[in-house]
Motif scaffolding. Structure first.
Motif, PDB file in Angstrom:
ATOM      1  N   MET A 184       0.805  -1.216  -0.028  1.00 26.43           N
ATOM      2  CA  MET A 184      -0.053   0.016   0.054  1.00 26.43           C
ATOM      3  C   MET A 184       0.805   1.265   0.031  1.00 26.43           C
ATOM      4  N   LEU A 185       1.865   1.206   0.849  1.00 30.36           N
ATOM      5  CA  LEU A 185       2.657   2.283   0.863  1.00 30.36           C
ATOM      6  C   LEU A 185       3.563   2.700  -0.480  1.00 30.36           C
ATOM      7  N   ALA A 186       4.100   1.546  -1.033  1.00 36.48           N
ATOM      8  CA  ALA A 186       4.847   1.798  -2.303  1.00 36.48           C
ATOM      9  C   ALA A 186       3.809   2.241  -3.374  1.00 36.48           C
ATOM     10  N   LEU A 187       2.483   1.506  -3.457  1.00 32.08           N
ATOM     11  CA  LEU A 187       1.515   2.009  -4.457  1.00 32.08           C
ATOM     12  C   LEU A 187       1.453   3.435  -4.396  1.00 32.08           C
ATOM     13  N   GLY A 188       1.084   4.004  -2.915  1.00 32.94           N
ATOM     14  CA  GLY A 188       0.912   5.254  -2.642  1.00 32.94           C
ATOM     15  C   GLY A 188       2.137   6.251  -3.067  1.00 32.94           C
ATOM     16  N   VAL A 189       3.077   5.846  -3.137  1.00 30.58           N
ATOM     17  CA  VAL A 189       4.420   6.770  -3.522  1.00 30.58           C
ATOM     18  C   VAL A 189       4.569   6.633  -4.981  1.00 30.58           C
ATOM     19  N   LEU A 190       4.537   5.552  -5.629  1.00 36.18           N
ATOM     20  CA  LEU A 190       5.005   5.327  -7.057  1.00 36.18           C
ATOM     21  C   LEU A 190       3.953   5.769  -7.908  1.00 36.18           C
ATOM     22  N   LEU A 191       2.769   5.575  -7.667  1.00 40.37           N
ATOM     23  CA  LEU A 191       1.655   5.894  -8.743  1.00 40.37           C
ATOM     24  C   LEU A 191       1.583   7.283  -8.705  1.00 40.37           C
ATOM     25  N   PRO A 192       1.499   7.821  -7.676  1.00 41.09           N
ATOM     26  CA  PRO A 192       1.402   9.538  -7.757  1.00 41.09           C
ATOM     27  C   PRO A 192       2.738  10.032  -8.299  1.00 41.09           C
ATOM     28  N   PHE A 193       3.840   9.354  -8.177  1.00 44.17           N
ATOM     29  CA  PHE A 193       5.053   9.927  -8.698  1.00 44.17           C
ATOM     30  C   PHE A 193       5.209   9.892 -10.190  1.00 44.17           C
ATOM     31  N   PHE A 194       4.558   8.614 -10.764  1.00 38.08           N
ATOM     32  CA  PHE A 194       4.688   8.540 -12.189  1.00 38.08           C
ATOM     33  C   PHE A 194       3.479   9.270 -12.805  1.00 38.08           C
ATOM     34  N   PHE A 195       2.486   9.282 -12.241  1.00 37.25           N
ATOM     35  CA  PHE A 195       1.181  10.035 -13.067  1.00 37.25           C
ATOM     36  C   PHE A 195       0.560  11.161 -12.540  1.00 37.25           C
ATOM     37  N   LEU A 196       1.192  11.944 -11.364  1.00 40.53           N
ATOM     38  CA  LEU A 196       0.855  13.205 -11.053  1.00 40.53           C
ATOM     39  C   LEU A 196       2.284  13.990 -10.915  1.00 40.53           C
ATOM     40  N   VAL A 197       2.867  13.786 -10.169  1.00 38.77           N
ATOM     41  CA  VAL A 197       4.356  14.513 -10.243  1.00 38.77           C
ATOM     42  C   VAL A 197       5.177  14.754 -11.316  1.00 38.77           C
ATOM     43  N   SER A 198       5.420  13.650 -11.804  1.00 40.49           N
ATOM     44  CA  SER A 198       6.081  13.823 -13.212  1.00 40.49           C
ATOM     45  C   SER A 198       5.599  14.478 -14.179  1.00 40.49           C
ATOM     46  N   PRO A 199       4.350  14.337 -14.485  1.00 40.38           N
ATOM     47  CA  PRO A 199       3.695  14.899 -15.642  1.00 40.38           C
ATOM     48  C   PRO A 199       3.481  16.508 -15.133  1.00 40.38           C
ATOM     49  N   ILE A 200       3.158  16.733 -13.940  1.00 42.30           N
ATOM     50  CA  ILE A 200       3.259  18.461 -13.663  1.00 42.30           C
ATOM     51  C   ILE A 200       4.542  18.887 -13.758  1.00 42.30           C
ATOM     52  N   LEU A 201       5.537  18.436 -13.179  1.00 39.45           N
ATOM     53  CA  LEU A 201       6.724  18.932 -13.333  1.00 39.45           C
ATOM     54  C   LEU A 201       7.465  19.231 -14.646  1.00 39.45           C
ATOM     55  N   SER A 202       6.845  18.320 -15.421  1.00 37.95           N
ATOM     56  CA  SER A 202       7.332  18.043 -17.066  1.00 37.95           C
ATOM     57  C   SER A 202       6.558  19.253 -17.621  1.00 37.95           C
ATOM     58  N   SER A 203       5.319  19.455 -17.265  1.00 38.47           N
ATOM     59  CA  SER A 203       4.547  20.717 -18.092  1.00 38.47           C
ATOM     60  C   SER A 203       4.776  22.219 -17.465  1.00 38.47           C
ATOM     61  N   VAL A 204       5.730  22.080 -16.475  1.00 39.66           N
ATOM     62  CA  VAL A 204       5.817  23.574 -16.204  1.00 39.66           C
ATOM     63  C   VAL A 204       7.572  23.807 -16.391  1.00 39.66           C
TER      64      VAL A 204
END
Length: 258
Positions: A176-196
């Motif tokens: 649960m902790l790993a999914l809570g870190v990895l999925l937001p990292f790949f699908f939220l944090v990375s796209p947001i930072l890439s677009s700024v």
């Protein structure tokens, strides 16, 4: 226990847990299906695209459009391979059977990464041929420059992504902790930072962004700027992330009780 026996044991664990098998199967189905739909759409709307996009259109990369969602299943696979043992308490039994924790970890990672690589290559080749068939006159042949490298690279990407996910799960010791870190990292944090623009240079060195370069045959960005690395350079960055995660996972496994 000998290393071949460790490999056999880990392979048995993977194939007897339905969730791990189904996650890899879904990675193939989702990637091929989404890529096919996008290739159909691109073929029908190609003439309506701006001229700059037509000039830099990458038909090979279009075949891997579904990888964005398919990689979620690969991440889940990597997490479950490691995390299931912690959630069920099976990790104690495993370490009792294989006291040498390095051998245990290498056996698990080898078996799971090899399976992810086989499924990844199958997914990439099927996605490519289906996608090119649907792109019609805008398609490209496998024998064209850099195309085979991109198709094989897509399979390698999936394997290294699974390895990275397993390493991170070994560090966190919880699915649960790993999914809570990895999925937001790949699908939220990375796209947001890439677009700024201010943070884009940082995002360029994230594992998914850097590793994705190996799937491209058109390397020049639309704004005319050259990417900070080539296909293999980007893939090497992704491998470095995976190695760091595995080393961290080994140190946690070595220094903490099960």
């Amino acid at each position: 226990m000998s290393f071949p026996a460790v490999l056999q044991s880990e392979w048995t664990k993977i194939r007897t847990v339905a969730s791990t098998v189904w996650t890899l199967a879904s990675a193939l189905v989702v990637t091929v299906g989404m890529s096919a739909l996008l290739c159909m759409f691109l073929n029908s709307t190609f003439e309506d695209m701006p001229k700059e996009q037509q000039v830099t259109f990458d038909p090979t990369m279009a075949s891997f459009a579904g990888m964005t969602l398919g990689q979620a299943a690969v991440i889940v696979f990597g997490v479950l391979v490691v995390g299931t043992e912690y959630s069920t308490g099976m990790i104690r039994t495993s370490l009792a059977a294989v006291p040498r924790r390095g051998s245990f970890l290498i056996g698990k990672l080898t078996a799971a990464t090899a399976l992810a690589l086989v499924v990844g290559l199958l997914t990439s080749f099927v996605s490519f041929f289906v996608g090119q068939a649907l792109l019609g006159e805008h398609s490209i042949a496998l024998g064209e420059p850099n195309v085979l490298r991109a198709v094989v690279g897509a399979g390698l990407y999936m394997a290294v992504l699974a390895l990275f996910s397993m390493g991170m799960t070994m560090i966190l010791r919880s699915s649960m902790l790993a999914l809570g870190v990895l999925l937001p990292f790949f699908f939220l944090v990375s796209p947001i930072l890439s677009s700024v623009e201010a943070t884009q240079k940082v995002a360029d060195y994230f594992p998914n962004v850097a590793g994705g370069a190996i799937m491209q045959t058109v390397q020049t960005a639309l704004d005319g700027k050259e990417p900070p690395y080539g296909p293999w350079g980007g893939f090497a960055i992704m491998v470095a992330w995976a190695v760091a995660a595995v080393v961290g996972g080994f140190l946690v496994l070595k220094n903490r009780d099960a």
